[in-house]
Scaffold this motif. Structure first.
Motif: not given
Length: 221
Positions: A50-57
């Motif tokens: 799972q690609i989970r980037l936070k915060p990310a635009d």
């Protein structure tokens, strides 16, 4: 994955619990991380990333999928994007994972299509999970089972929730939250079909590849 329906009394023995990796929320150097990911996925069985980037635009997320998805696919690992069905579809991900505050399951299915994998966060609520399963979710996620600093959590289900779910519903369940090599076997024995792990792999003292090997040993009890 099976759609929602009650289990029968003659359900065969279930397959071993599998590892479901979640990326760190921030990845400063994608190329360096891709190399580490490649080594980790080569070290043992992993069902999904799972690609989970936070915060990310949006641009950051697209770039992350472009770099990491080919690595996962070389190892036949499904690529799941967190939160964004629209970006999951646009970037060719295998599926999307949605929370209770994200797009609805119906909207995610409309955007992703009938063959995409869709998972739903259900915290510690069996009713939410049943609604998701009846609505066509491919898996439901319960947690956080243990304290974690990967994300803020307020729910703390008991492993018994996994047992009840495993005994009554066919849709697979994922355990998440503070899972490590030392505690994963408890959740696998309780009934988790998958354990979702982030820091327990990426911050493992012996490195991510060693962590994947260790998780595989513990999950195949």
């Amino acid at each position: 994955m099976a759609k929602a329906s009650p289990r029968t009394p003659t359900v065969p023995d279930r397959p071993p619990c599998r590892l479901y990796l979640i990326t760190p929320p921030i990845i400063p150097d994608l190329d360096a991380f891709a190399a580490v990911l490649d080594q980790a996925l080569a070290a043992g069985d992993v069902a999904a990333l799972q690609i989970r980037l936070k915060p990310a635009d949006e641009a950051t997320i697209r770039h992350a999928v472009a770099v990491l998805a080919p690595v996962a696919r070389r190892h036949e690992v499904a690529v799941i994007l967190n939160d964004r069905p629209d970006l999951a579809r646009a970037t060719g991900c295998d599926g999307v994972h949605i929370g209770q505050e994200d797009a609805s399951l119906a909207e995610a299915r409309r955007v992703m299509g009938p063959d995409a994998m869709i998972g739903v966060t259900c915290h510690a609520d069996r009713d939410l999970a049943w609604d998701a399963a009846e609505g066509g979710a491919d898996y439901v996620a319960f947690g956080a089972f243990y304290p974690t600093d990967t994300k803020e959590t307020v729910h703390r289900p008991s492993p018994e929730l996994l047992t009840v779910w495993q005994e009554t519903v066919e849709v697979p369940c994922v355990a998440i939250g503070g899972i490590t090599v030392d505690n994963c076997a408890e959740l696998a024995r309780a009934g988790a079909d998958f354990v979702a792990v982030s820091a327990g792999v990426w911050r493992h003292a012996d490195g991510p590849a060693a962590a994947v090997r260790a998780f595989n040993r513990k999950l195949n009890f």
